[in-house]
Scaffold this motif. Structure first.
Motif, PDB file in Angstrom:
ATOM      1  N   ASP A   1      31.016  27.325  49.144  1.00 53.38           N
ATOM      2  CA  ASP A   1      31.229  26.616  48.160  1.00 53.38           C
ATOM      3  C   ASP A   1      30.311  27.444  46.975  1.00 53.38           C
ATOM      4  O   ASP A   1      28.921  26.562  46.913  1.00 53.38           O
ATOM      5  N   ALA A   2      30.539  27.544  46.460  1.00 54.00           N
ATOM      6  CA  ALA A   2      30.142  28.951  45.174  1.00 54.00           C
ATOM      7  C   ALA A   2      29.505  28.301  44.134  1.00 54.00           C
ATOM      8  O   ALA A   2      30.676  27.420  43.421  1.00 54.00           O
ATOM      9  N   PRO A   3      29.391  29.229  42.984  1.00 56.21           N
ATOM     10  CA  PRO A   3      28.456  28.120  41.736  1.00 56.21           C
ATOM     11  C   PRO A   3      30.332  28.130  41.130  1.00 56.21           C
ATOM     12  O   PRO A   3      31.170  28.764  41.284  1.00 56.21           O
TER      13      PRO A   3
ATOM     14  N   ARG B   1      35.453  29.082  45.566  1.00 56.31           N
ATOM     15  CA  ARG B   1      35.710  29.097  47.400  1.00 56.31           C
ATOM     16  C   ARG B   1      35.518  30.036  47.599  1.00 56.31           C
ATOM     17  O   ARG B   1      36.641  30.795  47.434  1.00 56.31           O
ATOM     18  N   ILE B   2      34.735  30.320  48.187  1.00 57.85           N
ATOM     19  CA  ILE B   2      35.130  32.169  48.557  1.00 57.85           C
ATOM     20  C   ILE B   2      34.975  31.710  50.129  1.00 57.85           C
ATOM     21  O   ILE B   2      34.482  31.293  50.918  1.00 57.85           O
TER      22      ILE B   2
ATOM     23  N   ARG C   1      39.652  35.288  50.453  1.00 59.19           N
ATOM     24  CA  ARG C   1      40.147  34.437  49.427  1.00 59.19           C
ATOM     25  C   ARG C   1      39.029  34.067  48.592  1.00 59.19           C
ATOM     26  O   ARG C   1      37.730  33.536  48.659  1.00 59.19           O
ATOM     27  N   ALA C   2      39.106  33.756  47.127  1.00 63.28           N
ATOM     28  CA  ALA C   2      38.651  33.018  46.511  1.00 63.28           C
ATOM     29  C   ALA C   2      39.440  31.985  45.711  1.00 63.28           C
ATOM     30  O   ALA C   2      41.028  32.644  45.318  1.00 63.28           O
ATOM     31  N   SER C   3      39.187  31.020  45.736  1.00 66.64           N
ATOM     32  CA  SER C   3      40.136  29.816  44.804  1.00 66.64           C
ATOM     33  C   SER C   3      39.076  28.628  43.548  1.00 66.64           C
ATOM     34  O   SER C   3      38.070  29.158  44.229  1.00 66.64           O
ATOM     35  N   LYS C   4      39.968  28.227  42.800  1.00 66.25           N
ATOM     36  CA  LYS C   4      39.286  27.724  41.490  1.00 66.25           C
ATOM     37  C   LYS C   4      40.292  26.387  41.337  1.00 66.25           C
ATOM     38  O   LYS C   4      41.263  26.789  41.272  1.00 66.25           O
ATOM     39  N   GLU C   5      39.921  25.213  42.228  1.00 63.09           N
ATOM     40  CA  GLU C   5      40.582  24.138  41.473  1.00 63.09           C
ATOM     41  C   GLU C   5      39.699  23.040  40.317  1.00 63.09           C
ATOM     42  O   GLU C   5      38.998  23.193  39.444  1.00 63.09           O
ATOM     43  N   PHE C   6      41.311  22.533  39.682  1.00 61.30           N
ATOM     44  CA  PHE C   6      40.811  22.030  38.343  1.00 61.30           C
ATOM     45  C   PHE C   6      41.798  20.449  39.186  1.00 61.30           C
ATOM     46  O   PHE C   6      42.766  20.471  39.436  1.00 61.30           O
TER      47      PHE C   6
END
Length: 946
Positions: free
Chosen positions: A748-750, A754-755, A832-837
């Motif tokens: 859980d990156a800044p 999420r990596i 895999r790199a993801s960002k959630e809204f």
């Protein structure tokens, strides 16, 4: 004075009373299921602050009690077979009081309660060995989404400890099925309880997949994935980037049908791929000069899948799970790539339907029965557009027609299982069995037009110039249709005995048998133990674990089908080397004519080539021994080291039992007799190091193994160099990749990113080097060169491969060992790199009616089912959770664009000898997988959840 004396006596009484008052209490309670029915025989454990444990069993009323407990805070656990484990770390025991505690256990198949932060605690349970790999939702999302790549990744995780036949894959306890879509998987367990007699396949490397159940709230997802050649790097074997595009949509929805009783889960997936096949061959130009050919051809495909599952709480004693899945797939220009030229193309259509039913019954508080049924229906077809004869120039090119006609394969597979568990105080006893039946109907007019084999491009050119003839001509004829059925079964008994809190002993016995071979004495004993010494009154941080077991393999139904097909009656097959016949055939670059038919060869009294199963064939088996040390480390981390020894015997191979001896066949008047037999052996030693850790911000799973494996066969299709002398066959196994390292996890990156990395490294795998000629007349090309011949060829071609060095070779005239070559090492890093809204909110613990919702994007797993993992937000009713989430993901496969080379050409006569002609895609033991989209591939994904 009197008043002072009274005051002193009163104070003294109070002091004495205070000191005499007991500083202890008791804990009592009842264990029930979710319907308020009491559970008899449940195990309740209470643990104090010094990690000292006390254990009790619930009585006929489901009650338990602990007396004379020091005042303080305790952790209470409750367990019973068929139910999810319960844990409460905040139970207070007060002085002179009976602290009440009622516990509700939930049926495991419907509602599994996952205790976060306790997953990496060492345990004596056979099902919770620290050397196992347990992947929860956030770890599963680090794996590839493509089904072929996912299967390769799981086999990479299973590693060579799975034995010669690879890791067995089980879906919800069933064998033989296709992998479900990645997003429908709730949990993956590899190498769990490896020596249980419940399982037929090798425990080390067994891959268990659990799919997602329905939930008590409506939840759903919609997902789109996109990939295009403009995002990918060029394949290093092509001068340009051919067109490539992959489009996938997936939708999921689940929720209640009847509140707290019936729930459902549905998944739909559609994938369209505009793929390419890469041809890398050596051909002749119009002037009959050698010409390197590197080209690509469109090979589009389309796949559709639908999965549905229903979970039904019939009553307080019975639960039912039903799952239905249907898959359809179409491929165009299949069969192209590598040495296969454009004319070899054909089309395929695949369809599979499966039904899986599970019923769990709590027969009594101490007896649970589980019954399972599976039916799989597969219908596959192939059709070639060009059915002219095939021209095979070994390790140069394969041309001519596809030569497969109109083929189809119909398969019906049935599986029945029944398991009964008994719980007696410190003993758990399980008995059961399975029955599998498969029926095949197959039509394969393969090679009805014939195949001409040339050992080199020079021989092919000389034949076109009428200065030579092919080495071999083969053709099939007769009835292309063949059918068979096969049944196998296994029964077992397994006992796990908790001798004391420090020692658990497991032992079991299994018996297996099958039709189509005569192998009766397949008795498989299993034994295992776990010992956890205690130090200073605290839980031991170390567990010693070991076991031994015998595991049998089945003789495949496909091998039985080959023996039925080529018995010399149903379908005829001829391998012709007679110059009198080969001289009459006309060879040109535009095709071959005047080809004798199978009927004509019968008239010429040409002997047939037949397939048989040895009358003495026995089921192959592996005797496996393991010893491991598991260590609890700080920061929720466990480490294990396992030594594994495997000895396999009666392994399958093929042998031409009627090959010429001094020019004379042992059985005169007959041709080749290719026999399946169980005369092989395999020996393996491994050291496996496993690490797993889970923090609030990241989780890591990884293992490293050093491996030494030797054998004298690599499977049922392996022929020896000498059909009557197997002494020279023992050497390196195809599994003898010395080093292997696999690591994955999530971080859980800044800024809410999420990596998820996934890394695989493997030493080079062995491959066989041959002369490329049939020097002993057995119609096979298995002969290997001497060291002198090998080194001379290496020098002629200027090769510097590892197998070209003469260091350590004392006798240059000695024949090289089997699998003497070593392919290049393999390393791939996926990311895999993801960002959630998040949008909207609902109060009351995230769900109407209370309860928490374990959220995505670093705060949990999928919205379907509670998946444990680092950072799960188990907030109570004073927090809010989003109504909707949108997650954007970018996936990079082979992020560093490393060129992993495939196995080099092993034919000494080929001008391409020692060269790798393609990339090694995938993750598994021998490469494979789909790398046609590019060397590095980027995938874009958007997911909407509610």
């Amino acid at each position: 004075m009197k008043n002072g004396l009274i005051l002193i006596i009163t104070l003294l009484f109070l002091v004495l009373t205070t000191f005499a008052q007991p500083n202890s209490g008791s804990l009592r309670g009842q264990v029930k299921d979710s319907t308020a029915a009491v559970i008899v025989g449940a195990t309740v454990t209470i643990i104090d602050g010094k990690r000292v444990e006390k254990t009790a069993q619930t009585d006929k009323s489901g009650s338990f009690s602990f007396e004379n407990l020091p005042v303080g805070k305790y952790t209470v656990r409750a367990e019973n077979a068929g139910f999810a484990a319960y844990e409460n770390p905040t139970v207070n025991v007060a002085a002179s009081r009976n602290s009440p505690l009622d516990i509700t256990l939930k049926i495991e198949s419907i509602e599994t309660e996952v205790q976060v932060g306790d997953e990496n605690r060492l345990s004596l349970s056979p099902d919770n060995n620290a050397s196992a790999i347990v992947l929860k939702q956030e770890d599963i999302e680090a794996l590839p989404d493509d089904p072929d790549d996912l299967a390769e990744a799981l086999q990479a995780l299973a590693g060579p400890s799975a034995g010669p036949n690879g890791g067995g894959i089980y879906i919800d306890g069933f064998s033989g099925g296709s992998l479900p879509p990645r997003d429908t998987i709730r949990e993956i367990r590899i190498n769990s309880n490896p020596f249980s007699s419940e399982y037929d396949r090798l425990g080390y490397g067994r891959i268990e997949i659990l799919t997602k159940p329905g939930t008590d709230k409506f939840r759903g997802e919609f997902e789109m994935e996109f990939e295009d050649e403009s995002l990918n790097s060029r394949n290093p074997f092509l001068g340009n980037r051919p067109s490539f595009q992959r489009r996938e949509i997936e939708a999921q929805i689940g929720g209640p049908i009847i509140k707290k009783r019936v729930s459902f889960f549905l998944n739909f997936e559609r994938e369209d791929t505009d793929n390419n096949a890469f041809i890398n061959a050596l051909v002749l130009d119009s002037n009959l000069n050698p010409l390197g050919l590197q080209s690509s051809a469109p090979a589009p495909s389309a796949d559709t899948e639908f999965d549905g599952r229903i979970d039904f709480q019939i009553n307080d004693k019975n639960t039912f799970i039903g799952r239905y899945a249907i898959e359809k797939g179409n491929r165009e220009n299949a069969g192209l790539g590598g040495f296969n030229l454009l004319s070899r193309a054909y089309q395929t259509q695949d369809r599979e339907q499966s039904i899986r039913l599970t019923e769990t019954a709590v027969l009594s508080p101490k007896i649970i029965n589980e019954a399972r049924f599976q039916y799989i229906r597969r219908r596959n077809s192939e059709e070639g557009s060009d059915n002219s004869p095939t021209i095979e120039v070994l390790d140069a090119f394969t041309g001519g027609g596809a030569n497969i006609g109109q083929a189809f394969s119909n398969e019906d597979f049935y599986e029945f299982q029944n398991y009964t568990s008994f719980i007696f105080d410190r003993l758990s006893f399980k008995v059961g069995g399975l029955l599998r039946h498969i029926k095949l109907l197959d039509s394969s007019p393969n090679n009805f037009a014939g195949t001409f084999t040339f050992t080199s491009l020079d021989q092919y050119r000389a034949t076109l110039l009428e200065n030579a003839i092919p080495t071999q001509f083969s053709i099939a004829g007769g009835d292309p249709q063949a059918g068979m059925s096969q049944t196998d079964y296994g029964i077992f008994a397994q006992n796990d005995w908790r001798v004391n809190p420090e020692f658990t002993l497991s032992f079991g016995l299994r018996y297996e048998n099958q039709t189509n071979i005569s192998s009766r004495n397949n008795i498989a004993p299993r034994i295992g133990f776990a010992y956890a010494p205690r130090f200073g009154g605290k839980d031991a941080k170390t567990v010693f674990r070991g076991g031994f077991g015998i595991f049998y393999d089945r003789f495949s139904e496909n091998l039985s089908l080959q023996a039925v097909r080529y018995n010399g009656i149903n379908q005829q097959r001829f391998i012709v080397e007679d110059p009198a016949i080969l001289d009459n055939i006309i060879y040109t670059q535009n095709g071959i004519s005047n080809i004798p038919t199978a009927a004509a060869l019968i008239g010429f009294a040409q002997p047939q080539t037949t397939r048989i199963v040895s009358p003495g064939l026995q089921s192959p088996y592996t005797a496996q021994f393991a010893f491991s040390v598991e260590q609890q480390l700080p920061y929720n981390t466990t480490f294990s080291a396992t030594f594994l020894n495997a000895q396999s015997r009666r392994l399958l191979r093929s042998r031409n039992i009627n090959a010429p001896m001094g020019g004379v066949r042992p059985i005169p008047g007959q041709g080749n007799i290719f026999q399946y037999e169980s005369t092989g052996k395999f020996s393996q030693n491994q050291l496996i190091l496993n690490l797993r850790t889970r923090f609030s911000k990241f989780s890591i799973f990884g293992n490293y193994s050093i491996n030494d494996a030797k054998s004298d066969t690599d499977g049922a299709g392996t022929f020896p160099i000498d059909q009557f002398d197997l002494s020279g066959e023992y050497g390196r196994s195809m599994l003898d990749a010395t080093h292997r390292f696999v690591m994955g996890g999530s971080y859980d990156a800044p800024w809410g990113f999420r990596i998820r990395p996934f890394i695989v490294f493997r030493s080079g795998s062995p491959f066989n080097i041959t002369n490329g000629i049939d020097s002993n007349g057995d119609t096979l090309f298995t002969e290997r060169p001497t060291f002198a011949q090998l080194f001379a060829r290496c020098g002629e071609l200027g090769l510097t491969n590892s197998f070209c060095t003469s260091a350590g070779v004392s006798d240059l005239n000695q024949t090289i060992p089997r699998n003497y070559g070593t392919s290049p090492e393999f390393l791939i890093v996926n990311l895999r790199a993801s960002k959630e809204f998040e949008f909207g909110s609902r109060s009351g613990g995230g769900e109407p009616g209370g309860g928490d919702r374990r959220r995505r994007g670093g705060r949990g797993g999928s919205p379907f089912g509670n998946s444990g993992g680092g950072g799960n937000d188990n907030s109570g009713g004073d927090k809010e959770s989003p109504l909707f989430t949108v997650e954007f993901t970018i996936s990079a496969r082979n992020v560093f664009n490393r060129t992993n080379l495939n196995t080099p050409v092993g034919n000494l006569r080929s001008s391409l000898f020692g060269q790798s002609l393609s990339t090694a895609g995938g993750f598994g033991r021998g490469g494979g997988g789909n790398s046609n989209g590019g060397n590095r591939r980027l995938e874009l994904e958007v997911q909407f959840s509610f």
